[in-house]
Design a protein around this motif. Sequence first.
Motif, PDB file in Angstrom:
ATOM      1  N   GLU A  30       7.185  -0.517  -4.046  1.00 25.48           N
ATOM      2  CA  GLU A  30       8.484  -0.419  -4.586  1.00 25.48           C
ATOM      3  C   GLU A  30       9.174  -1.578  -5.145  1.00 25.48           C
ATOM      4  O   GLU A  30      10.074  -1.512  -5.889  1.00 25.48           O
ATOM      5  CB  GLU A  30       8.933   0.171  -3.432  1.00 25.48           C
ATOM      6  N   GLY A  31       8.935  -2.771  -4.615  1.00 28.22           N
ATOM      7  CA  GLY A  31       9.492  -4.201  -4.938  1.00 28.22           C
ATOM      8  C   GLY A  31       9.069  -4.341  -6.345  1.00 28.22           C
ATOM      9  O   GLY A  31       9.763  -5.121  -7.212  1.00 28.22           O
ATOM     10  N   ALA A  32       7.857  -3.692  -6.817  1.00 24.93           N
ATOM     11  CA  ALA A  32       7.542  -4.070  -8.251  1.00 24.93           C
ATOM     12  C   ALA A  32       7.989  -2.883  -9.325  1.00 24.93           C
ATOM     13  O   ALA A  32       7.736  -2.707 -10.449  1.00 24.93           O
ATOM     14  CB  ALA A  32       5.981  -4.099  -8.437  1.00 24.93           C
ATOM     15  N   GLY A  33       8.911  -1.924  -8.726  1.00 23.92           N
ATOM     16  CA  GLY A  33       9.457  -1.033  -9.341  1.00 23.92           C
ATOM     17  C   GLY A  33       8.964   0.343  -9.611  1.00 23.92           C
ATOM     18  O   GLY A  33       9.142   1.174 -10.294  1.00 23.92           O
ATOM     19  N   VAL A  34       7.872   0.417  -8.607  1.00 24.67           N
ATOM     20  CA  VAL A  34       7.093   1.838  -8.475  1.00 24.67           C
ATOM     21  C   VAL A  34       7.808   2.959  -7.648  1.00 24.67           C
ATOM     22  O   VAL A  34       8.427   2.271  -6.529  1.00 24.67           O
ATOM     23  CB  VAL A  34       5.693   1.355  -8.326  1.00 24.67           C
ATOM     24  N   GLU A  35       7.634   3.920  -7.855  1.00 24.87           N
ATOM     25  CA  GLU A  35       8.143   5.125  -7.012  1.00 24.87           C
ATOM     26  C   GLU A  35       6.897   5.464  -6.133  1.00 24.87           C
ATOM     27  O   GLU A  35       6.297   6.450  -6.860  1.00 24.87           O
ATOM     28  CB  GLU A  35       8.898   6.179  -7.621  1.00 24.87           C
ATOM     29  N   PRO A  36       6.613   5.224  -4.890  1.00 24.66           N
ATOM     30  CA  PRO A  36       5.325   5.641  -4.106  1.00 24.66           C
ATOM     31  C   PRO A  36       5.762   7.224  -3.777  1.00 24.66           C
ATOM     32  O   PRO A  36       6.949   7.472  -3.456  1.00 24.66           O
ATOM     33  CB  PRO A  36       5.282   4.826  -2.985  1.00 24.66           C
ATOM     34  N   VAL A  37       4.821   8.042  -3.587  1.00 20.98           N
ATOM     35  CA  VAL A  37       4.930   9.441  -2.954  1.00 20.98           C
ATOM     36  C   VAL A  37       3.625   9.609  -2.094  1.00 20.98           C
ATOM     37  O   VAL A  37       2.637   9.191  -2.430  1.00 20.98           O
ATOM     38  CB  VAL A  37       4.838  10.406  -4.246  1.00 20.98           C
ATOM     39  N   LEU A  38       4.045  10.168  -1.034  1.00 25.43           N
ATOM     40  CA  LEU A  38       3.097  10.259   0.081  1.00 25.43           C
ATOM     41  C   LEU A  38       2.186  11.550  -0.139  1.00 25.43           C
ATOM     42  O   LEU A  38       2.817  12.533  -0.129  1.00 25.43           O
ATOM     43  CB  LEU A  38       3.538  10.295   1.573  1.00 25.43           C
ATOM     44  N   VAL A  39       0.881  11.374  -0.348  1.00 24.51           N
ATOM     45  CA  VAL A  39      -0.049  12.527  -0.259  1.00 24.51           C
ATOM     46  C   VAL A  39      -1.179  12.572   0.674  1.00 24.51           C
ATOM     47  O   VAL A  39      -2.135  12.046   0.438  1.00 24.51           O
ATOM     48  CB  VAL A  39      -0.462  12.741  -1.692  1.00 24.51           C
ATOM     49  N   PRO A  40      -0.985  12.789   1.969  1.00 27.92           N
ATOM     50  CA  PRO A  40      -2.006  12.512   2.974  1.00 27.92           C
ATOM     51  C   PRO A  40      -3.110  13.520   2.690  1.00 27.92           C
ATOM     52  O   PRO A  40      -3.053  14.837   2.407  1.00 27.92           O
ATOM     53  CB  PRO A  40      -1.329  13.249   4.189  1.00 27.92           C
ATOM     54  N   VAL A  41      -4.286  13.014   2.486  1.00 26.44           N
ATOM     55  CA  VAL A  41      -5.767  13.773   2.208  1.00 26.44           C
ATOM     56  C   VAL A  41      -6.804  13.448   3.505  1.00 26.44           C
ATOM     57  O   VAL A  41      -7.557  14.254   3.503  1.00 26.44           O
ATOM     58  CB  VAL A  41      -6.245  13.254   0.963  1.00 26.44           C
ATOM     59  N   ILE A  42      -6.478  12.263   4.211  1.00 28.47           N
ATOM     60  CA  ILE A  42      -7.599  12.002   5.223  1.00 28.47           C
ATOM     61  C   ILE A  42      -6.586  11.764   6.573  1.00 28.47           C
ATOM     62  O   ILE A  42      -5.537  11.317   6.439  1.00 28.47           O
ATOM     63  CB  ILE A  42      -8.200  10.978   4.937  1.00 28.47           C
ATOM     64  N   ASP A  43      -7.320  12.007   7.708  1.00 30.36           N
ATOM     65  CA  ASP A  43      -6.616  11.787   8.914  1.00 30.36           C
ATOM     66  C   ASP A  43      -7.794  11.315   9.862  1.00 30.36           C
ATOM     67  O   ASP A  43      -8.808  11.285   9.624  1.00 30.36           O
ATOM     68  CB  ASP A  43      -5.949  12.936   9.249  1.00 30.36           C
ATOM     69  N   PHE A  44      -7.394  11.019  11.324  1.00 28.81           N
ATOM     70  CA  PHE A  44      -8.356  10.325  12.150  1.00 28.81           C
ATOM     71  C   PHE A  44      -8.238  10.997  13.294  1.00 28.81           C
ATOM     72  O   PHE A  44      -7.080  11.433  13.945  1.00 28.81           O
ATOM     73  CB  PHE A  44      -7.981   9.044  12.237  1.00 28.81           C
TER      74      PHE A  44
END
Length: 334
Positions: free
Chosen positions: A16-30
């Motif tokens: 985000e600090g680099a100007g990117v828009e992150p989106v969460l896409v969970p594919v693994i869990d524990f």
Amino acid sequence: MTRSVDRAGALLAALEGAGVEPVLVPVIDFEVGDHDALGAALRRLEAGEYRWVVISSITTVRALKQWCETAGTSLTELIPASTSVATIGPTSVAVLAAEGIRADLAPVDAQSAAGLVELWPSNTSDGGHARVLLPQSNLAEPTLADGLAAKGWEPEAVTAYKTVDYPAAPELRLTATLELRSPERGWRDFLPSPRKLAGEPSKISYAGRPATEEILLPARGSGRQARTFGTRDLLTPAEAAREIRAGAIDAVVLASGSAARRVAETMGPLPVRCLVIAIGQPTRAEAERVGLRVAATAVHPTPDGMVAALAAAVRATSHAARHPTQSSDTGDTK
């Protein structure tokens, strides 16, 4: 980001600090591992039967802490002073320190099982205390166990947790809360001074910020219909795959081989224009094995290293667009 929401951390902030828009896409869990087998091994650890214990990742810390909570004990009570602690990577060093556990050994450069094996001292004692406990994932490669055995130690692997497709079964999911989940700038302040082993120099590096999770990066203004978690968008793999095909997602940042496999299974094949960034060589190798074309590999497995690799891949892509007769493959981008 291809893991669960509660595992978001410093990489998200760095992107985000680099100007990117992150989106969460969970594919693994524990999920928790074999409770009985793990419990028996940890009782032996508590009794001082192991010379070393390797707590190789944040997830391992969480699994051990969750077991301790059910057993009415704590990590500091579980590991006796006579047992040395090894780990992999600055994130795990910081998280262990916040839980009151000092790491005695951790790779400085090659932050992997192979890197830890390279640093590991040979067991030169004749009939001495040589047992090493390896609580780990059900998907762990034999690299560490085989390497320690080759150096004269007696490794004992036990499944501390299972890596599963998201979402984990609610009754089995790892839910223990760590004191320090995603250290940001200034995280070294949380670290105690590592205790020295008799005759062995400290080999812990605190340089750089720790790596965290995998992030999917869509273009701004894509118009997606996403669920939200607090202020974070959350997409399913199917939704993310559609956005990748539509050109709304520009890159995938991978921080584990497990995530690479699930991305290939649920979102592949990825178009050439979608940049794949790997946190290190093991992740790159697994990504390529499952058919993903890796645009760049981080030199250092830290948020800053991942952002630098992404930036280098973007620059290389832009250069290739201006000079179409030249290759756009950035390889191991520094």
